[in-house]
Design a protein around this motif. Structure first.
Motif, PDB file in Angstrom:
ATOM      1  N   ASP A 310     -23.725  -8.425  -7.155  1.00 28.58           N
ATOM      2  CA  ASP A 310     -23.118  -7.044  -6.470  1.00 28.58           C
ATOM      3  C   ASP A 310     -24.370  -6.945  -5.232  1.00 28.58           C
ATOM      4  OD1 ASP A 310     -21.921  -5.016  -5.707  1.00 28.58           O
ATOM      5  OD2 ASP A 310     -22.713  -3.518  -7.245  1.00 28.58           O
ATOM      6  N   GLU A 311     -25.563  -6.911  -5.436  1.00 25.92           N
ATOM      7  CA  GLU A 311     -26.351  -6.949  -4.602  1.00 25.92           C
ATOM      8  C   GLU A 311     -26.370  -7.812  -3.469  1.00 25.92           C
ATOM      9  OE1 GLU A 311     -28.658  -4.342  -4.008  1.00 25.92           O
ATOM     10  OE2 GLU A 311     -29.783  -5.256  -2.518  1.00 25.92           O
ATOM     11  N   GLY A 314     -23.710  -7.297  -1.188  1.00 27.86           N
ATOM     12  CA  GLY A 314     -24.098  -6.079  -0.060  1.00 27.86           C
ATOM     13  C   GLY A 314     -24.910  -6.887   1.020  1.00 27.86           C
ATOM     14  N   TRP A 315     -25.744  -7.491   0.432  1.00 28.31           N
ATOM     15  CA  TRP A 315     -26.594  -8.083   1.760  1.00 28.31           C
ATOM     16  C   TRP A 315     -25.588  -8.900   2.765  1.00 28.31           C
ATOM     17  CZ3 TRP A 315     -31.321  -6.819   3.453  1.00 28.31           C
ATOM     18  CH2 TRP A 315     -32.223  -6.160   2.582  1.00 28.31           C
ATOM     19  N   GLU A 318     -24.048  -7.075   5.069  1.00 20.75           N
ATOM     20  CA  GLU A 318     -25.063  -6.595   6.087  1.00 20.75           C
ATOM     21  C   GLU A 318     -25.168  -7.678   7.083  1.00 20.75           C
ATOM     22  OE1 GLU A 318     -26.658  -4.054   6.624  1.00 20.75           O
ATOM     23  OE2 GLU A 318     -28.021  -4.755   8.178  1.00 20.75           O
ATOM     24  N   VAL A 334     -18.912  -0.057   0.101  1.00 21.77           N
ATOM     25  CA  VAL A 334     -19.166   0.162  -1.346  1.00 21.77           C
ATOM     26  C   VAL A 334     -18.262  -0.847  -2.120  1.00 21.77           C
ATOM     27  CG1 VAL A 334     -19.717   2.452  -1.526  1.00 21.77           C
ATOM     28  CG2 VAL A 334     -17.398   1.648  -1.463  1.00 21.77           C
ATOM     29  N   THR A 335     -18.493  -1.271  -3.275  1.00 17.86           N
ATOM     30  CA  THR A 335     -18.009  -2.256  -3.936  1.00 17.86           C
ATOM     31  C   THR A 335     -17.024  -1.708  -4.620  1.00 17.86           C
ATOM     32  OG1 THR A 335     -20.206  -2.950  -4.633  1.00 17.86           O
ATOM     33  CG2 THR A 335     -18.431  -3.947  -5.752  1.00 17.86           C
ATOM     34  N   ALA A 336     -15.573  -1.907  -4.438  1.00 17.83           N
ATOM     35  CA  ALA A 336     -14.392  -1.308  -4.984  1.00 17.83           C
ATOM     36  C   ALA A 336     -13.947  -2.217  -6.352  1.00 17.83           C
ATOM     37  CB  ALA A 336     -13.301  -1.516  -4.156  1.00 17.83           C
ATOM     38  N   ARG A 364     -10.588  -2.270   6.498  1.00 18.60           N
ATOM     39  CA  ARG A 364     -11.948  -2.071   6.093  1.00 18.60           C
ATOM     40  C   ARG A 364     -12.156  -2.527   4.756  1.00 18.60           C
ATOM     41  NH1 ARG A 364     -11.681   3.220   3.159  1.00 18.60           N
ATOM     42  NH2 ARG A 364      -9.596   3.983   2.940  1.00 18.60           N
ATOM     43  N   LYS A 365     -11.233  -3.450   4.218  1.00 15.73           N
ATOM     44  CA  LYS A 365     -11.470  -4.189   3.184  1.00 15.73           C
ATOM     45  C   LYS A 365     -12.035  -5.828   3.160  1.00 15.73           C
ATOM     46  CE  LYS A 365      -7.221  -4.022   1.692  1.00 15.73           C
ATOM     47  NZ  LYS A 365      -5.760  -4.238   0.749  1.00 15.73           N
ATOM     48  N   LEU A 387     -14.224  -7.102  -3.796  1.00 16.71           N
ATOM     49  CA  LEU A 387     -13.680  -6.459  -2.864  1.00 16.71           C
ATOM     50  C   LEU A 387     -14.714  -5.255  -2.386  1.00 16.71           C
ATOM     51  CD1 LEU A 387     -11.505  -5.458  -0.743  1.00 16.71           C
ATOM     52  CD2 LEU A 387     -10.471  -3.828  -2.748  1.00 16.71           C
ATOM     53  N   ALA A 391     -16.061   2.817   3.299  1.00 18.29           N
ATOM     54  CA  ALA A 391     -15.368   4.182   3.094  1.00 18.29           C
ATOM     55  C   ALA A 391     -16.242   5.107   4.029  1.00 18.29           C
ATOM     56  CB  ALA A 391     -15.807   4.531   1.553  1.00 18.29           C
ATOM     57  N   LYS A 395     -16.405  11.353   3.340  1.00 21.80           N
ATOM     58  CA  LYS A 395     -15.337  11.379   2.155  1.00 21.80           C
ATOM     59  C   LYS A 395     -15.853  10.905   0.799  1.00 21.80           C
ATOM     60  CE  LYS A 395     -10.776   9.615   1.440  1.00 21.80           C
ATOM     61  NZ  LYS A 395      -9.860   8.535   1.688  1.00 21.80           N
ATOM     62  N   LEU A 396     -16.859  10.366   0.728  1.00 17.75           N
ATOM     63  CA  LEU A 396     -17.765   9.942  -0.653  1.00 17.75           C
ATOM     64  C   LEU A 396     -18.320  11.090  -1.043  1.00 17.75           C
ATOM     65  CD1 LEU A 396     -19.144   6.101  -0.295  1.00 17.75           C
ATOM     66  CD2 LEU A 396     -17.313   7.125  -1.598  1.00 17.75           C
ATOM     67  N   LYS A 399     -16.096  13.335  -2.702  1.00 15.14           N
ATOM     68  CA  LYS A 399     -15.889  12.936  -4.056  1.00 15.14           C
ATOM     69  C   LYS A 399     -16.963  13.351  -5.159  1.00 15.14           C
ATOM     70  CE  LYS A 399     -12.660   9.165  -3.181  1.00 15.14           C
ATOM     71  NZ  LYS A 399     -12.535   7.593  -3.160  1.00 15.14           N
TER      72      LYS A 399
HETATM   73  C1  LIG Z   1     -28.604  -4.282   3.111  1.00 16.88           C
HETATM   74  C2  LIG Z   1     -28.230  -3.348   2.082  1.00 16.88           C
HETATM   75  C3  LIG Z   1     -27.759  -4.049   0.840  1.00 16.88           C
HETATM   76  C4  LIG Z   1     -27.278  -2.888  -0.223  1.00 16.88           C
HETATM   77  C5  LIG Z   1     -26.594  -3.618  -1.248  1.00 16.88           C
HETATM   78  C6  LIG Z   1     -26.052  -2.601  -2.098  1.00 16.88           C
HETATM   79  C7  LIG Z   1     -24.694  -3.157  -2.737  1.00 16.88           C
HETATM   80  C8  LIG Z   1     -24.417  -2.277  -3.728  1.00 16.88           C
HETATM   81  C9  LIG Z   1     -22.859  -1.838  -3.679  1.00 16.88           C
HETATM   82  C10 LIG Z   1     -22.622  -0.939  -4.767  1.00 16.88           C
HETATM   83  O1  LIG Z   1     -22.811  -1.109  -5.950  1.00 16.88           O
HETATM   84  S1  LIG Z   1     -21.673   0.379  -4.352  1.00 16.88           S
HETATM   85  C11 LIG Z   1     -21.467   1.398  -5.864  1.00 16.88           C
HETATM   86  C12 LIG Z   1     -20.284   1.163  -6.547  1.00 16.88           C
HETATM   87  N1  LIG Z   1     -19.059   1.418  -5.893  1.00 16.88           N
HETATM   88  C13 LIG Z   1     -18.475   2.698  -5.887  1.00 16.88           C
HETATM   89  O2  LIG Z   1     -19.528   3.575  -6.187  1.00 16.88           O
HETATM   90  C14 LIG Z   1     -17.230   2.987  -5.055  1.00 16.88           C
HETATM   91  C15 LIG Z   1     -16.304   3.726  -5.923  1.00 16.88           C
HETATM   92  N2  LIG Z   1     -15.122   3.954  -5.416  1.00 16.88           N
HETATM   93  C16 LIG Z   1     -14.956   4.544  -4.264  1.00 16.88           C
HETATM   94  O3  LIG Z   1     -15.729   5.292  -3.449  1.00 16.88           O
HETATM   95  C17 LIG Z   1     -13.552   4.507  -3.557  1.00 16.88           C
HETATM   96  O4  LIG Z   1     -12.673   4.072  -4.573  1.00 16.88           O
HETATM   97  C18 LIG Z   1     -13.630   3.332  -2.423  1.00 16.88           C
HETATM   98  C19 LIG Z   1     -14.289   4.019  -1.507  1.00 16.88           C
HETATM   99  C20 LIG Z   1     -13.641   2.092  -2.825  1.00 16.88           C
HETATM  100  C21 LIG Z   1     -11.812   3.419  -1.916  1.00 16.88           C
HETATM  101  O5  LIG Z   1     -11.363   4.965  -1.778  1.00 16.88           O
HETATM  102  P1  LIG Z   1     -10.795   5.386  -0.364  1.00 16.88           P
HETATM  103  O6  LIG Z   1     -10.280   6.553  -0.456  1.00 16.88           O
HETATM  104  O7  LIG Z   1     -11.851   4.975   0.688  1.00 16.88           O
HETATM  105  O8  LIG Z   1      -9.735   4.125  -0.005  1.00 16.88           O
HETATM  106  P2  LIG Z   1      -8.283   3.744  -0.666  1.00 16.88           P
HETATM  107  O9  LIG Z   1      -8.299   4.265  -2.083  1.00 16.88           O
HETATM  108  O10 LIG Z   1      -7.563   4.461   0.139  1.00 16.88           O
HETATM  109  O11 LIG Z   1      -8.402   2.301  -0.751  1.00 16.88           O
HETATM  110  C22 LIG Z   1      -8.223   1.444   0.385  1.00 16.88           C
HETATM  111  C23 LIG Z   1      -7.708   0.139   0.144  1.00 16.88           C
HETATM  112  O12 LIG Z   1      -8.689  -0.469  -0.822  1.00 16.88           O
HETATM  113  C24 LIG Z   1      -7.835  -0.784  -1.926  1.00 16.88           C
HETATM  114  N3  LIG Z   1      -8.665  -0.596  -3.016  1.00 16.88           N
HETATM  115  C25 LIG Z   1      -9.342   0.404  -3.464  1.00 16.88           C
HETATM  116  N4  LIG Z   1     -10.123   0.136  -4.667  1.00 16.88           N
HETATM  117  C26 LIG Z   1      -9.828  -0.866  -4.949  1.00 16.88           C
HETATM  118  C27 LIG Z   1      -9.902  -1.772  -6.125  1.00 16.88           C
HETATM  119  N5  LIG Z   1     -10.743  -1.223  -7.166  1.00 16.88           N
HETATM  120  N6  LIG Z   1      -9.189  -2.924  -6.444  1.00 16.88           N
HETATM  121  C28 LIG Z   1      -8.557  -3.407  -5.591  1.00 16.88           C
HETATM  122  N7  LIG Z   1      -8.230  -2.594  -4.396  1.00 16.88           N
HETATM  123  C29 LIG Z   1      -8.525  -1.484  -4.072  1.00 16.88           C
HETATM  124  C30 LIG Z   1      -6.906   0.078  -1.976  1.00 16.88           C
HETATM  125  O13 LIG Z   1      -5.630  -0.179  -2.579  1.00 16.88           O
HETATM  126  C31 LIG Z   1      -6.293   0.269  -0.258  1.00 16.88           C
HETATM  127  O14 LIG Z   1      -5.817  -0.981  -0.036  1.00 16.88           O
HETATM  128  P3  LIG Z   1      -4.613  -0.823   1.413  1.00 16.88           P
HETATM  129  O15 LIG Z   1      -5.576  -0.366   2.491  1.00 16.88           O
HETATM  130  O16 LIG Z   1      -4.293  -2.264   1.546  1.00 16.88           O
HETATM  131  O17 LIG Z   1      -3.586   0.056   0.684  1.00 16.88           O
END
Ligand SMILES: CCCCCCCCCC(=O)SCCNC(=O)CCNC(=O)[C@H](O)C(C)(C)COP(=O)(O)OP(=O)(O)OC[C@H]1O[C@@H](n2cnc3c(N)ncnc32)[C@H](O)[C@@H]1OP(=O)(O)O
Length: 401
Positions: A310-311, A314-315, A318, A334-336, A364-365, A387, A391, A395-396, A399
């Motif tokens: 996941d990390e 994320g990079w 970047e 964010v990771t979805a 944005r995907k 994916l 976001a 909005k986040l 939530k």
């Molecule tokens: C340089 C620094 C490096 C740092 C790296 C750090 C990396 C760490 C990354 C993480 O771990 S982040 C923490 C874990 N993830 C979260 O906490 C995210 C929680 N989920 C959410 O906040 C929302 O569900 C999300 C922002 C992902 C989506 O909500 P939205 O309201 O913005 O979008 P929406 O639900 O309308 O979905 C947008 C599109 O994505 C699709 N989608 C969303 N979630 C999905 C999913 N789970 N699986 C498949 N598709 C998904 C969705 O179908 C849709 O597709 P379409 O545009 O084609 O219609």
């Protein structure tokens, strides 16, 4: 034969361009290549020179092949042997990233008996496993040799040709494993110490790792990408130090002991269309895990592996943002979705690399894939696809409430 004649109508030039394109593609897409330069192909309907040998030769002596790096060899090559060689290249790791020529074995009586009765497949397989001298193109300043005499000694001292060959195959494989620097080793020792200044070098990224100042050499067609350290220089992560899972609580001896992120920088202007091929390698993480992150005794917990992926992704985002200049103002990535397939136990205390590839962006995907593999690339511990969604920050926060 003089080069001028061989190159009539620019045939060799065209072949060379083809080879360069294959190498570039391989380098930029992260896959390996094998280039076979067969001698003049014979044995087909229009060049059936073998009718002659059919009457002269017992068994399949004409199936013997000689393999040598570069294009030092001159002669004929049977079509069926060549076809077999192509297939063997697909299965033999020793054939990765090599260029070699092959032609029919111009055998002395002793060596002719070596190939008698052996199928084309076996001959090609064996000889490809025992390249007389293979040029590892990525390590072009290093050459490796396995003496063909060794094979001959084995074969002449043993009546059972196939047995002798298989035993020397084992020797050879051992030799290869223990002596050939793999894809993950440094080409340029001078660059080893740049790890310390976080400048450019990943000690365990693929072979074509060069320092920035050597980038200018890319005109020779060999150097077309290198890796540059991303963390901590490129992104200010000081605020992450305490609370970030990897760099905070899970960082240290016995835990995550190394997590060096490198971005890949392509410098190939010759084949830009190839550089842009998908999936494009974005980042490589050089990592080491300690012995206190296990699920089962001695095996790193799958959840930790997912975290490492996941990390890394994320990079990779970047990196993508820097390269493609994605406008992400007011947004956060964010990771979805993250899917991980665990392919082999990742042992506690191991070093490994994660390679992250960009598969696709749709609005944005953003879709990534990644591999956690041993430093030499021979063992894949896990594969992941994800994916990431851009976001809106506000909005986040809504939530969260
Ligand atoms: C340089 C620094 C490096 C740092 C790296 C750090 C990396 C760490 C990354 C993480 O771990 S982040 C923490 C874990 N993830 C979260 O906490 C995210 C929680 N989920 C959410 O906040 C929302 O569900 C999300 C922002 C992902 C989506 O909500 P939205 O309201 O913005 O979008 P929406 O639900 O309308 O979905 C947008 C599109 O994505 C699709 N989608 C969303 N979630 C999905 C999913 N789970 N699986 C498949 N598709 C998904 C969705 O179908 C849709 O597709 P379409 O545009 O084609 O219609």
């Amino acid at each position: 034969m003089p080069f001028l004649i061989l190159n009539l109508f620019g045939v060799l030039d065209a072949k060379r361009s083809g080879e360069d394109a294959v190498k570039s593609y391989a380098m930029n897409s992260g896959c390996s290549y094998s280039i076979i330069r067969p001698g003049r192909l014979v044995g087909g309907p229009y060049t059936n020179l073998d009718l002659a040998t059919l009457f002269q030769v017992e068994g399949g002596a004409s199936n013997g092949v000689t393999v040598q790096s570069g294009d030092a060899l001159l002669g004929d090559c049977k079509r069926d042997v060549c076809a077999e060689a192509v297939l063997q290249c697909l299965e033999n790791r020793e054939c990765e990233d090599v260029v070699f020529s092959m032609h029919r074995f111009r055998a002395s009586s002793a060596t002719a008996s070596m190939t008698a009765g052996v199928s084309a497949a076996a001959a090609a397989a064996i000889f490809l496993s025992y390249p007389a001298r293979m040029e590892r193109d990525h390590h072009h300043d290093v050459q490796y040799s396995i003496s063909r005499e060794t094979i001959q000694q084995h074969t002449t001292s043993n009546n059972n040709i196939m047995t002798a060959w298989s035993s020397s195959l084992l020797d050879s494989n051992y030799w290869l494993r223990s002596n050939i620097p793999t894809k993950c080793e440094a080409v340029n020792n001078k660059k080893m110490d740049t790890v310390n200044n976080n400048k450019t070098f990943a000690s365990n990224t693929p072979a074509t790792v060069y320092g920035e100042e050597e980038e200018s050499n890319s005109a020779n067609g060999r150097i077309n990408y290198y890796y540059k350290r991303m963390n901590p220089n490129d992104v200010d992560r000081t605020s992450l130090m305490e609370s970030h899972a990897i760099f905070g609580p899970l960082w240290g001896e016995g835990l995550i002991e190394r997590y060096h992120v490198y971005k890949r920088i392509n410098t190939n202007n010759e084949h830009p269309q190839i550089v842009l091929q998908s999936p494009r390698e974005l980042t490589v993480v050089d990592l080491k895990v300690g012995k206190k992150l296990n699920g089962h005794d001695g095996i790193i917990h799958g959840g930790i592996i997912s975290l490492l992926f996941d990390e890394a992704m994320g990079w990779a985002y970047e990196c993508l943002q820097q390269q493609d200049q994605i406008d992400s103002s007011g947004m956060i990535i964010v990771t979805a979705n993250l899917t991980v397939n665990f392919r082999a136990p990742f042992l506690a205390g191991s070093e490994a690399v994660i390679r992250v590839y960009h598969n696709e962006t749709k609005g944005r995907k953003i879709y990534f894939s990644a591999r956690l593999e041993s430093k030499d690339g021979r063992v894949v511990f896990a594969e992941a696809s994800s994916l990431f969604v851009l976001a809106r920050k506000d909005k986040l926060r809504m939530k969260e409430r």
